[in-house]
Scaffold this motif. Structure first.
Motif, mmCIF file in Angstrom:
data_model
loop_
_atom_site.group_PDB
_atom_site.id
_atom_site.type_symbol
_atom_site.label_atom_id
_atom_site.label_comp_id
_atom_site.label_asym_id
_atom_site.label_seq_id
_atom_site.Cartn_x
_atom_site.Cartn_y
_atom_site.Cartn_z
ATOM 1 N N ALA A 1 -54.290 4.325 20.045
ATOM 2 C CA ALA A 1 -54.280 4.666 21.469
ATOM 3 C C ALA A 1 -55.091 5.922 21.749
ATOM 4 O O ALA A 1 -55.564 6.132 22.885
ATOM 5 N N LYS A 2 -55.271 6.755 20.738
ATOM 6 C CA LYS A 2 -56.062 7.983 20.879
ATOM 7 C C LYS A 2 -57.456 7.836 20.273
ATOM 8 O O LYS A 2 -58.183 8.826 20.124
ATOM 9 N N GLY A 3 -57.791 6.606 19.879
ATOM 10 C CA GLY A 3 -59.092 6.369 19.285
ATOM 11 C C GLY A 3 -59.218 6.913 17.880
ATOM 12 O O GLY A 3 -60.323 7.212 17.417
ATOM 13 N N GLU A 4 -58.095 7.013 17.185
ATOM 14 C CA GLU A 4 -58.081 7.577 15.837
ATOM 15 C C GLU A 4 -57.666 6.512 14.821
ATOM 16 O O GLU A 4 -57.228 5.410 15.173
ATOM 17 N N THR A 5 -57.799 6.863 13.549
ATOM 18 C CA THR A 5 -57.427 5.969 12.448
ATOM 19 C C THR A 5 -56.475 6.694 11.507
ATOM 20 O O THR A 5 -56.702 7.865 11.176
ATOM 21 N N ILE A 6 -55.429 6.008 11.100
ATOM 22 C CA ILE A 6 -54.502 6.567 10.107
ATOM 23 C C ILE A 6 -55.172 6.524 8.731
ATOM 24 O O ILE A 6 -55.627 5.468 8.288
ATOM 25 N N VAL A 7 -55.233 7.652 8.076
ATOM 26 C CA VAL A 7 -55.855 7.703 6.755
ATOM 27 C C VAL A 7 -54.828 7.918 5.646
ATOM 28 O O VAL A 7 -55.163 7.832 4.466
ATOM 29 N N ALA A 8 -53.572 8.195 6.016
ATOM 30 C CA ALA A 8 -52.505 8.342 5.015
ATOM 31 C C ALA A 8 -51.181 8.012 5.676
ATOM 32 O O ALA A 8 -50.883 8.495 6.778
ATOM 33 N N ASN A 9 -50.386 7.170 5.032
ATOM 34 C CA ASN A 9 -49.089 6.798 5.577
ATOM 35 C C ASN A 9 -48.094 7.941 5.385
ATOM 36 O O ASN A 9 -47.867 8.386 4.266
ATOM 37 N N LYS A 10 -47.513 8.387 6.506
ATOM 38 C CA LYS A 10 -46.579 9.513 6.431
ATOM 39 C C LYS A 10 -45.243 9.101 5.833
ATOM 40 O O LYS A 10 -44.594 9.884 5.147
ATOM 41 N N MET A 11 -44.788 7.897 6.113
ATOM 42 C CA MET A 11 -43.541 7.428 5.504
ATOM 43 C C MET A 11 -43.871 6.618 4.258
ATOM 44 O O MET A 11 -44.678 5.690 4.293
ATOM 45 N N ARG A 12 -43.220 6.962 3.176
ATOM 46 C CA ARG A 12 -43.489 6.333 1.886
ATOM 47 C C ARG A 12 -42.337 5.412 1.494
ATOM 48 O O ARG A 12 -41.209 5.529 1.988
ATOM 49 N N ALA A 13 -42.619 4.552 0.530
ATOM 50 C CA ALA A 13 -41.581 3.657 0.017
ATOM 51 C C ALA A 13 -40.403 4.450 -0.536
ATOM 52 O O ALA A 13 -39.245 4.040 -0.406
ATOM 53 N N GLU A 14 -40.682 5.589 -1.134
ATOM 54 C CA GLU A 14 -39.603 6.430 -1.663
ATOM 55 C C GLU A 14 -38.641 6.848 -0.555
ATOM 56 O O GLU A 14 -37.422 6.913 -0.776
ATOM 57 N N ASP A 15 -39.169 7.136 0.638
ATOM 58 C CA ASP A 15 -38.317 7.532 1.754
ATOM 59 C C ASP A 15 -37.352 6.420 2.137
ATOM 60 O O ASP A 15 -36.193 6.666 2.498
ATOM 61 N N ILE A 16 -37.816 5.174 2.073
ATOM 62 C CA ILE A 16 -36.979 4.044 2.456
ATOM 63 C C ILE A 16 -35.918 3.762 1.394
ATOM 64 O O ILE A 16 -34.765 3.444 1.711
ATOM 65 N N VAL A 17 -36.287 3.869 0.121
ATOM 66 C CA VAL A 17 -35.284 3.693 -0.936
ATOM 67 C C VAL A 17 -34.211 4.761 -0.807
ATOM 68 O O VAL A 17 -33.010 4.490 -0.973
ATOM 69 N N ARG A 18 -34.607 5.969 -0.484
ATOM 70 C CA ARG A 18 -33.633 7.043 -0.285
ATOM 71 C C ARG A 18 -32.726 6.737 0.911
ATOM 72 O O ARG A 18 -31.513 6.946 0.854
ATOM 73 N N ALA A 19 -33.314 6.250 2.003
ATOM 74 C CA ALA A 19 -32.508 5.905 3.174
ATOM 75 C C ALA A 19 -31.491 4.825 2.852
ATOM 76 O O ALA A 19 -30.367 4.831 3.361
ATOM 77 N N ALA A 20 -31.884 3.875 2.002
ATOM 78 C CA ALA A 20 -31.004 2.754 1.646
ATOM 79 C C ALA A 20 -29.890 3.158 0.699
ATOM 80 O O ALA A 20 -28.951 2.385 0.481
ATOM 81 N N THR A 21 -29.970 4.350 0.137
ATOM 82 C CA THR A 21 -28.989 4.791 -0.857
ATOM 83 C C THR A 21 -28.358 6.122 -0.437
ATOM 84 O O THR A 21 -27.298 6.141 0.180
ATOM 85 N N MET A 22 -29.026 7.231 -0.703
ATOM 86 C CA MET A 22 -28.481 8.541 -0.344
ATOM 87 C C MET A 22 -28.378 8.732 1.157
ATOM 88 O O MET A 22 -27.482 9.429 1.650
ATOM 89 N N GLY A 23 -29.299 8.136 1.912
ATOM 90 C CA GLY A 23 -29.201 8.222 3.365
ATOM 91 C C GLY A 23 -27.901 7.622 3.864
ATOM 92 O O GLY A 23 -27.230 8.186 4.731
ATOM 93 N N GLY A 24 -27.552 6.465 3.317
ATOM 94 C CA GLY A 24 -26.292 5.841 3.689
ATOM 95 C C GLY A 24 -25.096 6.643 3.239
ATOM 96 O O GLY A 24 -24.109 6.794 3.966
ATOM 97 N N ALA A 25 -25.165 7.183 2.026
ATOM 98 C CA ALA A 25 -24.061 7.993 1.517
ATOM 99 C C ALA A 25 -23.814 9.197 2.413
ATOM 100 O O ALA A 25 -22.670 9.536 2.742
ATOM 101 N N ALA A 26 -24.894 9.865 2.849
ATOM 102 C CA ALA A 26 -24.755 11.037 3.712
ATOM 103 C C ALA A 26 -24.173 10.652 5.069
ATOM 104 O O ALA A 26 -23.345 11.374 5.639
ATOM 105 N N SER A 27 -24.597 9.507 5.603
ATOM 106 C CA SER A 27 -24.084 9.049 6.880
ATOM 107 C C SER A 27 -22.578 8.827 6.838
ATOM 108 O O SER A 27 -21.881 9.029 7.834
ATOM 109 N N LEU A 28 -22.076 8.435 5.685
ATOM 110 C CA LEU A 28 -20.647 8.157 5.532
ATOM 111 C C LEU A 28 -19.866 9.351 5.013
ATOM 112 O O LEU A 28 -18.660 9.247 4.770
#
Length: 477
Positions: free
Chosen positions: A334-361
């Motif tokens: 939308a700003k005429g730019e290109t993403i050159v590096a993904n800010k969210m990594r697979a490691e972040d999602i694995v953490r959310a699925a495990t420790m993220g859930g533990a912290a939420s509870l």
């Protein structure tokens, strides 16, 4: 290593996983060719070539990924009895079906049936801890039925008690609910209690009494927030002004909120439960990870309800990471730019699925990572016959984008092996299937002629858009 059968696991012997690629989700990161020793219900040691007691059961984990059991922080488990019934619903049709039309027909045995099937599915798919957002508990008997299912399945569960047919400030402050909590709060180490309710658009904010009641009883609160057209910034502001927000509150979805609301959640230590497949399909708003990570809000993952979607947590991880990256690209384009590096990594999602859930509870000190002293809730992903399981180069990305439920080899909950070599141990689907069949027969019979219509909502007529570039048109030469 010899083949193992159910008898070997019944004795409560120590357990050691050998030669695994271990995703610890703690400061150790990923360990290659490592062992994990389990004694009683806890992780006793992590590292290479561990010495184990002579009586220990050895599981060959070579070629597999050993990770913490996954944690689902928001699933309406009782609705699993109508699996797939609402697959073509919009969110409004969900509300009409459950809240306005048929919510009062579900009996305690219907709650039990859905919970039993959902609980079995959780442990079968490597979700060792599940929060049951149980808003169909019209009476304490319904609550007892939900808990009974959890006594029959060896998983870790949180019953977040809710009653969408009643006002939360009434049922949460009632003597009957207090007695229910006192009766069940310490029944099982594997089952804990919470409270589930939503904040309406009434300016009087009577829900404050439910927040106070939950805290008086020592119960965490989970609430839907940022649901487009249902609750949004006004509700968050009321919670904040009343002092009801805190680290003991989880906000489900949080998809349609302003920066101010996210700042309030962040400032008060709240967490967000993201249910990406739900948000993408039902329309609560764009999955919120893209917004909340800018405010430093911790998040977990959830599946919402199997009346629409599956309980496949690999799908949840994949959808969430893809949605976050898609939003990044759209914003950049939308700003005429290109993403050159993904800010969210697979490691972040694995953490959310495990420790993220533990912290939420509020369980981050006991589950969510493979750390010495924590509870032994473990998942071995290993399938020597699966082309998708070789080679394993990036373990985090492999879990998120390559592995699937067919690759679940071993599941351990609280030190107990509940699944080995792809097969559940003494957990036949028959009892759950029979209970659900009886429930479906009752519900279908009660709904009667409207059953098929409820499953297949009518589509409005759309006016086709004329195409000026059709063959034979004025602009076609």
């Amino acid at each position: 290593m010899a083949d193992l059968g159910p008898r070997e696991f019944e004795a409560g012997r120590p357990l050691v996983f050998r030669n695994a690629l271990v995703i610890t989700v703690d400061s150790q990161g990923v360990l290659d060719d490592a062992d994990v020793l389990v004694v009683d219900d806890k992780i006793a040691a992590v590292g290479p070539q561990l010495e184990a007691p002579e009586s220990a059961i050895e599981i060959d984990a070579r070629g597999g990924i050993l990770m913490p059991g996954m944690v689902d922080t928001h699933r309406h488990m009782w609705q699993t009895a109508l699996r797939g019934y609402g697959g073509d619903w919009a969110l409004s049709q969900y509300f009409v079906f459950y809240y306005l039309t048929w919510g009062d027909i579900f009996r305690p045995e219907d709650i039990y049936a859905g919970n039993l099937l959902s609980a079995l599915e959780s442990v079968d798919t490597g979700v060792t801890t599940t929060l049951d957002w149980s808003h169909g508990l019209r009476t304490p008997d319904h609550g007892e039925a939900a808990l009974q299912a959890f006594q029959e399945i060896p998983g870790r569960f949180v019953l977040a008690y809710g009653n969408y047919m009643g006002a939360p400030w009434d049922w949460s402050t009632s003597p009957e609910f207090k007695a229910f909590v006192e009766r069940n709060a310490t029944k099982s180490d594997l089952v804990t209690l919470g409270v589930a309710f939503d904040v309406t658009d009434a300016e009087t904010f009577q829900e404050e009494a439910a927040f106070r009641a939950a805290r008086d009883l020592g119960l965490r609160v989970t609430t839907h927030a940022g649901v487009w057209g249902a609750n949004g910034d006004d509700q968050v502001k009321r919670m904040y002004d009343a002092g009801c927000m805190g680290p003991d509150v989880t906000y489900v979805h949080a998809s349609s909120l302003s920066a101010d609301s996210y700042q309030m959640i962040a400032a008060t230590g709240g967490t967000v439960s993201v249910a990406t497949e739900s948000e993408q399909s039902a329309g609560q708003g764009y999955p919120s990870t893209w917004a909340i990570r800018r405010h430093g809000i911790p998040f977990s993952l959830s599946m919402d309800t199997s009346v629409w979607w599956s309980a496949d947590f690999f799908s949840a991880m994949r959808a969430t990471l893809s949605a976050d990256r898609s939003r990044d690209h759209l914003e950049a384009h939308a700003k005429g730019e290109t993403i050159v590096a993904n800010k969210m990594r697979a490691e972040d999602i694995v953490r959310a699925a495990t420790m993220g859930g533990a912290a939420s509870l509020g369980m981050e000190d006991s589950i969510g990572s493979i750390t010495v002293g924590k509870k032994a809730d473990l998942l071995l992903i290993k399938n020597d016959q699966s082309p998708a399981m070789t080679p394993i180069l990036n373990p985090y990305a492999h879990v998120v984008y390559q592995a699937n439920t067919a690759d679940i080899h071993t599941v351990v909950v609280d030190g107990k092996v509940v699944k080995y070599d792809g097969r559940r141990i003494d957990l036949d689907v028959g009892p759950a299937r029979d209970a659900v069949a009886a429930s479906v027969e009752f519900v279908r019979g009660t709904i009667g002629d409207q059953w098929d219509a409820g499953m297949h909502p009518e589509l409005p007529e759309d006016e086709p858009i004329p195409n000026p570039y059709s063959y034979g048109g004025e602009n076609n030469g």
